[in-house]
Design an enzyme around this catalytic site. Structure first.
Site, PDB file in Angstrom:
ATOM      1  CB  CYS A 250      -0.961   0.044   1.179  1.00 11.19           C
ATOM      2  SG  CYS A 250      -2.005  -1.382   1.309  1.00 11.19           S
ATOM      3  CB  ALA A 251       3.783   2.535   0.422  1.00 10.62           C
TER       4      ALA A 251
END
Ligand SMILES: Cc1ncc(COP(=O)(O)O)c(C=O)c1O
Length: 325
Positions: A250-251
């Site tokens: 998620c980055a």
């Protein structure tokens, strides 16, 4: 270096700009200062992660607070990865260093899913429009008039997650009883040991500066050259019962930088969903982990690295039965 959850929610509400990272993947305080100068007095909020969920780097949040306050702005720290693993002080003797807003998640500190925390000045929270509206948020309502409650009620729409809150309080008390300095030291020792055990494994590349042990939490991102991150994670799980995460965590903008690949490479997958997606494997420790578990992990990674062709063939053959059911 932010998790998408400290990036995407801001994009449709504000004009957003990003602070660069340096060649080690650490937040560039110089770039932050340049941006504060560039947008002088227009910046409402600077928001940084307390600790990265990919590299484990802790940001220098107190120095950042001082800088941000000098420019008349406020600092929000995403504490999802920091609060469960290290001490944090929001109010210091010298207010310049104060953290204005802190957020963190219950499920990252051994409480159940579904509860999170926002800590901030009541004077500001009492003026903010609620992000979610509904029962409990209002003092007075007519068909054409609303007077919101004061905080915290105005920001807590709907029936509260009572059990989640009680469990979170219990988790906080338990962690405090153990002592956050003890948690920090225990996990740092585990991480230092793990790095010493895996750093010389052939073909294994670690994506963080392993010499900076004091300003990080217990996360090690890596890849084994020639074998896809997702397959490494599956082998660790299937053959050794070791749970790690793989992918972009998620980055994605941070991963792209750390892997030194282009955004175009990522965007190509829009029309080619079968293209293998970039990413890494992430080892992370909690205070319950042990040195003997790390020995097993190091043994497993060594074996995967030395026999990668064997594993690739084996899992290619097993793919249908093992993963696709
Ligand atoms: C640094 C960081 N911030 C925010 C989040 C999001 O937390 P939540 O799962 O509670 O939305 C995560 C979750 O992985 C995280 O690692």
């Amino acid at each position: 270096m932010e998790h998408h959850s400290n990036d995407l929610p801001w994009r449709d509400k504000f004009i957003v700009d990003y602070i660069s990272i340096d060649e080690d993947g650490m937040l560039s305080i110089d770039d932050l200062e340049d941006k504060l100068n560039k947008y002088y007095s227009c910046i409402r909020l600077v928001t940084v992660t307390g600790a990265s969920n990919i590299t484990g780097y802790k940001n220098r949040i107190y120095d950042i607070a001082k800088l941000v306050h000098k420019f008349g702005s406020k600092l929000l720290v995403d504490g999802a990865q920091l609060v469960p693993h290290a001490p944090i002080i929001m109010s210091n003797n010298n207010a310049e260093y104060n953290i204005d807003f802190l957020i963190f998640s219950a499920h990252k500190m051994y409480a159940p899913f579904g509860t999170g925390v926002l800590v901030g000045p009541k004077s500001i929270l009492d003026k903010c429009e609620p992000d979610m509206v509904g029962g409990g948020t209002v003092d007075i309502v007519t068909h054409d008039f609303i007077k919101w409650n004061d905080s915290p009620q105005r920001h807590e729409a709907g029936s509260p997650n009572v059990i989640g809150s009680i469990a979170l309080i219990s988790a906080i008390k338990t962690l405090n009883k153990i002592g956050m300095n003890n948690v920090d030291r225990t996990e740092r020792n585990l991480t230092t040991y793990a790095i010493s055990q895996i750093r010389n494994i052939p073909n294994l590349k670690i994506y963080c500066d392993t010499s900076k042990m004091t300003n990080r939490v217990s996360i090690i991102p890596f890849n084994i050259c020639g074998i896809h991150h997702e397959l490494v994670a599956k082998i660790l799980s299937y053959e050794w019962g070791i749970s790690v995460r793989s992918g972009c965590f998620c980055a994605q903008p941070y991963i792209v930088k750390l892997l030194n690949i282009s955004n175009e490479f990522l965007i190509k997958r829009v029309n080619n969903p079968d293209l293998s997606h970039p990413g890494m494997v992430r080892i992370s420790f909690g205070l319950y982990n042990t040195y003997s578990e790390i020995n097993i992990l190091a043994y497993a990674l060594n074996k995967i690295s030395l026999k990668k062709d064997y594993y690739i063939r084996k899992y290619e053959n097993m793919k249908k039965t093992l993963f696709d059911v």
